[in-house]
Scaffold this active site. Structure first.
Site, short mmCIF file in Angstrom:
data_model
loop_
_atom_site.label_atom_id
_atom_site.label_comp_id
_atom_site.label_asym_id
_atom_site.label_seq_id
_atom_site.Cartn_x
_atom_site.Cartn_y
_atom_site.Cartn_z
N ASP A 26 17.41 21.05 -44.13
CA ASP A 26 17.99 22.31 -43.65
C ASP A 26 16.97 23.07 -42.80
O ASP A 26 15.77 22.97 -43.01
CB ASP A 26 18.41 23.15 -44.87
CG ASP A 26 19.40 24.24 -44.50
OD1 ASP A 26 19.86 24.27 -43.34
OD2 ASP A 26 19.71 25.06 -45.38
N LEU A 34 12.17 -0.09 -48.66
CA LEU A 34 12.85 1.21 -48.84
C LEU A 34 14.30 1.17 -48.34
O LEU A 34 14.57 0.65 -47.25
CB LEU A 34 12.08 2.28 -48.04
CG LEU A 34 12.73 3.66 -48.00
CD1 LEU A 34 12.34 4.49 -49.21
CD2 LEU A 34 12.33 4.42 -46.74
N HIS A 37 17.90 20.02 -34.03
CA HIS A 37 18.39 18.75 -34.60
C HIS A 37 17.60 17.57 -34.02
O HIS A 37 17.32 16.61 -34.71
CB HIS A 37 19.88 18.58 -34.32
CG HIS A 37 20.74 19.62 -34.99
ND1 HIS A 37 20.56 19.99 -36.30
CD2 HIS A 37 21.76 20.40 -34.53
CE1 HIS A 37 21.44 20.93 -36.63
NE2 HIS A 37 22.17 21.19 -35.56
C1 FPP Z 1 21.01 21.58 -41.29
O1 FPP Z 1 20.28 22.51 -40.52
C2 FPP Z 1 20.94 20.30 -40.64
C3 FPP Z 1 22.00 19.56 -40.26
C4 FPP Z 1 23.40 19.97 -40.48
C5 FPP Z 1 21.81 18.30 -39.55
C6 FPP Z 1 20.73 17.47 -40.09
C7 FPP Z 1 20.44 16.38 -39.16
C8 FPP Z 1 19.19 15.95 -38.84
C9 FPP Z 1 17.98 16.49 -39.44
C10 FPP Z 1 18.98 14.83 -37.93
C11 FPP Z 1 19.52 13.62 -38.59
C12 FPP Z 1 19.12 12.42 -37.94
C13 FPP Z 1 19.82 11.29 -37.99
C14 FPP Z 1 19.15 10.11 -37.52
C15 FPP Z 1 21.21 11.18 -38.45
P1 FPP Z 1 21.04 23.75 -39.91
O2 FPP Z 1 21.54 23.39 -38.57
O3 FPP Z 1 22.13 24.19 -40.85
O4 FPP Z 1 19.91 24.79 -39.83
P2 FPP Z 1 20.06 26.37 -39.97
O5 FPP Z 1 20.46 26.62 -41.40
O6 FPP Z 1 18.69 26.88 -39.66
O7 FPP Z 1 21.08 26.82 -38.99
#
Ligand code: FPP
Length: 266
Positions: free
Chosen positions: A36, A147, A53
């Site tokens: 997050d 893994l 992201h």
């Molecule tokens: C939450 O942060 C994150 C997500 C909904 C997406 C997570 C995805 C990645 C970390 C990349 C994944 C990579 C692959 C290879 C699939 P948020 O956007 O809710 O953050 P915020 O709470 O600060 O708005």
């Protein structure tokens, strides 16, 4: 005279507690992470959310390698929830392209690292290009036995539990399963982590970044006895040292599974 009914407790706040990672100590076999804070990381830099992201994807690469080196057996990452479709179309499209970019650029390294890719979630609702990239990565890493990198993609735990109940009900209806046969293990087999050997299905440690302290429909059955670790670090800033600190915290926990430790029974 001062009467003291309770022994004085040492006061501390979690922020002041420094966890020291012991490389010889226990490393959780299965770590699950709620990644997050990508959006906030980007907004702090006046960048569009999708930049967060993209950086988050780089963190996935680093943490996968680090977890593998530490001897973690399963790393489950919450990459897209069944609720994330509510986000703006541009962001959803970007998040659906991320696995394509990730696997296209990273599979050779995953093969080198002996990592096997797995995806759990309602994959059939993902766009075709995302499904194809996922299938390719699974096939290309199927021979690896190190893994397990398990992406929760279009995953939601309540939906997962409902699906498992429906499957078991169907099996009972078809006389393939007795009502009394619905045990802890059988439920575990019907959940999306059921592909893992029994001893690896439930995460021993669940980490959530960004300071939020909730579970957000993630592995609700599986985390019954997991240790939880919350850190203020935003996911793109999370690195090997953060991971080791989370494990160090785990190493200090007294895991009792509802019972007592041997030394406490005396
Ligand atoms: C939450 O942060 C994150 C997500 C909904 C997406 C997570 C995805 C990645 C970390 C990349 C994944 C990579 C692959 C290879 C699939 P948020 O956007 O809710 O953050 P915020 O709470 O600060 O708005």
């Amino acid at each position: 005279m001062v009467l003291r009914f309770f022994p004085q407790k040492q006061k501390y706040t979690p922020e002041e507690t420094s966890f020291v990672f012991d490389p010889e100590g226990a490393v959780p076999k299965h770590i699950a992470i709620i990644m997050d804070g990508n959006g906030r990381w980007a907004q702090n830099r006046r960048l569009p959310r999708i930049a967060g992201h993209k950086e988050g994807m780089e963190t996935v690469k680093k943490i996968t390698k680090h977890a593998n080196r530490l001897g973690v057996k399963v790393l489950t990452l919450y990459a897209f929830s069944t609720e994330n479709w509510k986000r703006p179309e541009e962001e959803v499209n970007f998040l659906m392209q991320l696995p394509v970019d990730f696997f296209d650029t990273f599979v050779p390294e995953l093969i080198e690292e002996n990592v096997q890719v797995h995806v759990m979630g309602y994959e059939e609702y993902l766009p075709t290009h995302t499904q194809d990239a996922v299938k390719r990565a699974i096939e290309q890493t199927a021979q690896n036995d190190g893994l397990v990198l398990n992406f929760a993609l279009n995953y939601g735990s309540r939906a997962e539990i409902i699906t498992a109940i429906q499957q078991m009900a169907e099996e009972v209806k078809n006389d393939e399963l007795a009502v009394e046969g619905i045990t802890d293990d059988v439920v575990g087999e019907h959940l999306m982590t059921g592909f893992l050997p029994k001893e690896l299905r439930d995460p021993e440690l669940v980490v959530r970044t960004s300071g939020e302290e909730r579970i957000s429909n993630f592995l609700l059955w599986q985390l019954a006895y997991s240790e939880l670790y919350f850190t203020k670090a935003l996911w793109p800033d999370f690195d090997g040292e953060h991971l080791e600190t989370a494990i160090a915290s785990f190493q200090q926990r007294n895991r009792r599974f509802g019972g007592l430790k041997k030394e406490d029974k005396k």
